[in-house]
Design a protein around this motif. Structure first.
Motif, PDB file in Angstrom:
ATOM      1  N   GLU A 106     -18.650  44.347  35.693  1.00  0.00           N
ATOM      2  CA  GLU A 106     -17.232  44.714  35.560  1.00  0.00           C
ATOM      3  C   GLU A 106     -16.952  46.070  36.201  1.00  0.00           C
ATOM      4  N   GLU A 107     -17.825  47.048  35.928  1.00  0.00           N
ATOM      5  CA  GLU A 107     -17.645  48.388  36.506  1.00  0.00           C
ATOM      6  C   GLU A 107     -17.716  48.339  38.032  1.00  0.00           C
ATOM      7  N   GLU A 166     -23.231  42.398  32.157  1.00  0.00           N
ATOM      8  CA  GLU A 166     -21.813  42.075  32.274  1.00  0.00           C
ATOM      9  C   GLU A 166     -20.964  43.343  32.422  1.00  0.00           C
ATOM     10  N   GLU A 167     -21.319  44.398  31.686  1.00  0.00           N
ATOM     11  CA  GLU A 167     -20.594  45.662  31.812  1.00  0.00           C
ATOM     12  C   GLU A 167     -20.777  46.254  33.209  1.00  0.00           C
ATOM     13  N   ALA A 168     -21.992  46.194  33.726  1.00  0.00           N
ATOM     14  CA  ALA A 168     -22.258  46.722  35.067  1.00  0.00           C
ATOM     15  C   ALA A 168     -21.464  45.946  36.112  1.00  0.00           C
ATOM     16  N   ARG A 191     -27.896  41.031  28.478  1.00  0.00           N
ATOM     17  CA  ARG A 191     -26.688  40.414  29.036  1.00  0.00           C
ATOM     18  C   ARG A 191     -25.484  41.346  28.972  1.00  0.00           C
ATOM     19  N   ASP A 192     -25.310  42.030  27.848  1.00  0.00           N
ATOM     20  CA  ASP A 192     -24.163  42.927  27.713  1.00  0.00           C
ATOM     21  C   ASP A 192     -24.173  44.006  28.792  1.00  0.00           C
ATOM     22  N   ALA A 193     -25.340  44.599  29.021  1.00  0.00           N
ATOM     23  CA  ALA A 193     -25.452  45.642  30.053  1.00  0.00           C
ATOM     24  C   ALA A 193     -25.132  45.068  31.426  1.00  0.00           C
ATOM     25  N   ALA A 251     -27.823  52.039  32.524  1.00  0.00           N
ATOM     26  CA  ALA A 251     -28.035  50.881  31.665  1.00  0.00           C
ATOM     27  C   ALA A 251     -29.522  50.613  31.415  1.00  0.00           C
TER      28      ALA A 251
END
Length: 78
Positions: free
Chosen positions: A15-16, A11-13, A7-9, A71
């Protein structure tokens, strides 16, 4: 669609991508449990990316591929 390991990867992707390519609109992050698996550890996370109004460009597809690879994921069509 980007398929990412957690999930973290994802969500970061998302956002980027939103910051770098605002023309992609709202990106959806969803959990994709593997068939027959109830364990959260066996889930992949997806970033659903719709094509911009101008359509997919080689540059944008390369950016998606690079972000997914960074990621430890990949891009799937469809």
């Amino acid at each position: 669609m980007l398929v990412l390991p957690d999930r973290d990867a994802a969500e970061e992707a998302a956002e980027e991508l939103s910051a770098a390519h605002p023309d992609l609109g709202d990106l959806e992050v969803v959990r994709d449990a593997l068939a027959g698996e109830d364990d959260a550890e066996d889930a992949q996370w997806l970033v659903v990316v719709e094509p911009p109004e101008s359509g997919w460009t080689t540059e944008l597809l390369r950016a998606l591929d690079a972000l997914a690879a960074e990621a430890e994921g990949w891009r799937e069509e469809g």
